[in-house]
Design a protein around this motif. Sequence first.
Motif, PDB file in Angstrom:
ATOM      1  N   VAL A 163       0.665  -1.127   0.057  1.00  0.00           N
ATOM      2  CA  VAL A 163       0.061  -0.143  -0.021  1.00  0.00           C
ATOM      3  C   VAL A 163       0.950   1.305   0.034  1.00  0.00           C
ATOM      4  O   VAL A 163       1.351   1.436   1.041  1.00  0.00           O
ATOM      5  N   PRO A 164       1.051   1.825  -1.182  1.00  0.00           N
ATOM      6  CA  PRO A 164       2.061   3.152  -1.357  1.00  0.00           C
ATOM      7  C   PRO A 164       1.625   4.172  -0.680  1.00  0.00           C
ATOM      8  O   PRO A 164       0.451   4.498  -0.502  1.00  0.00           O
ATOM      9  N   ASP A 165       2.500   5.197  -0.766  1.00  0.00           N
ATOM     10  CA  ASP A 165       2.329   6.496   0.024  1.00  0.00           C
ATOM     11  C   ASP A 165       1.550   6.972  -1.107  1.00  0.00           C
ATOM     12  O   ASP A 165       1.492   6.919  -2.213  1.00  0.00           O
ATOM     13  N   GLY A 166       0.736   8.105  -0.736  1.00  0.00           N
ATOM     14  CA  GLY A 166      -0.226   8.679  -1.545  1.00  0.00           C
ATOM     15  C   GLY A 166      -1.484   7.695  -2.378  1.00  0.00           C
ATOM     16  O   GLY A 166      -2.121   8.130  -2.877  1.00  0.00           O
ATOM     17  N   ARG A 167      -1.782   6.855  -1.398  1.00  0.00           N
ATOM     18  CA  ARG A 167      -2.847   5.684  -1.446  1.00  0.00           C
ATOM     19  C   ARG A 167      -2.894   5.079  -2.885  1.00  0.00           C
ATOM     20  O   ARG A 167      -3.135   3.972  -3.019  1.00  0.00           O
ATOM     21  N   GLY A 168      -2.469   5.639  -4.050  1.00  0.00           N
ATOM     22  CA  GLY A 168      -2.431   4.868  -5.243  1.00  0.00           C
ATOM     23  C   GLY A 168      -3.714   4.346  -5.802  1.00  0.00           C
ATOM     24  O   GLY A 168      -3.528   3.276  -6.551  1.00  0.00           O
ATOM     25  N   THR A 169      -4.715   4.957  -5.404  1.00  0.00           N
ATOM     26  CA  THR A 169      -5.933   4.578  -6.177  1.00  0.00           C
ATOM     27  C   THR A 169      -6.181   5.091  -7.750  1.00  0.00           C
ATOM     28  O   THR A 169      -5.333   6.024  -7.652  1.00  0.00           O
ATOM     29  N   PHE A 170      -6.783   4.275  -8.363  1.00  0.00           N
ATOM     30  CA  PHE A 170      -7.137   4.777  -9.643  1.00  0.00           C
ATOM     31  C   PHE A 170      -8.237   5.331  -9.819  1.00  0.00           C
ATOM     32  O   PHE A 170      -9.585   4.990  -9.540  1.00  0.00           O
ATOM     33  N   ALA A 171      -8.046   6.839  -9.776  1.00  0.00           N
ATOM     34  CA  ALA A 171      -9.203   7.771  -9.444  1.00  0.00           C
ATOM     35  C   ALA A 171     -10.438   7.676 -10.448  1.00  0.00           C
ATOM     36  O   ALA A 171     -11.677   7.964  -9.987  1.00  0.00           O
TER      37      ALA A 171
END
Length: 238
Positions: free
Chosen positions: A84-92
């Motif tokens: 789970v990377p910093d900045g959350r890394g979700t596909f907006a």
Amino acid sequence: MSDLILKVESLRAFYGQTQALYDVSLEVEREGITALLGANGAGKTTTLRAICGLVRTEGTIRYDGADISRLGTANIVRRGVAHVPDGRGTFAELTVEENLKLGAYTVTDRAAGARELDRVMTYFPVLRERYRQQAGTLSGGEQQMLAIGRALMLRPKLMVLDEPSFGLAPLIVAEIFRIMRRINEEERVSILLVEQNARLALDLADRAYLLETGSLVISGAAEELKQDEGVQRAYLGY
């Protein structure tokens, strides 16, 4: 079977010709929680990226008894390491549903995938409410829950999380850390946690390591580090 899920020895990491880690050695106990502490630029994120095969490394990384130092990121993920990377890394631009299903790309059985979705949403019921919503429209806390939920869809043995509290309100942070404890206890998932909020991390973790400028300077049981005067002054505000 070893009591360690992860054993890192003499790890060095590089960005091009620039060395970022210097002989870092650490361990994560099977079904345990280990915290990695340090100031900005200390090398915490680089350590996680090195474990996941995202930067050039030297040294040994043993996961679940096997050397994964040269496996490559995709194969490391397939073995059960979720990042789970910093900045959350979700596909907006994708929905909550689509983001979660991307996390289960190694699951080929549709029925099993549906069960994984239900399981994840028992930890994060707000994701069920937002199921058809674009990830980019979620609050920061909901996006962090989605990032952790997507990692959990892999059925990992080890989760490595980078600053899950960053930019979130204290009540949301407390809820996320409570869920992380549940995941550790109920799913028996080992956790390696990078966190600048040392107090929160030490309350959650069994063991902790302190990094400074790419090198380890202190390690020990989390309760012991809470009592260390240097840690108290530098990181706990005492």
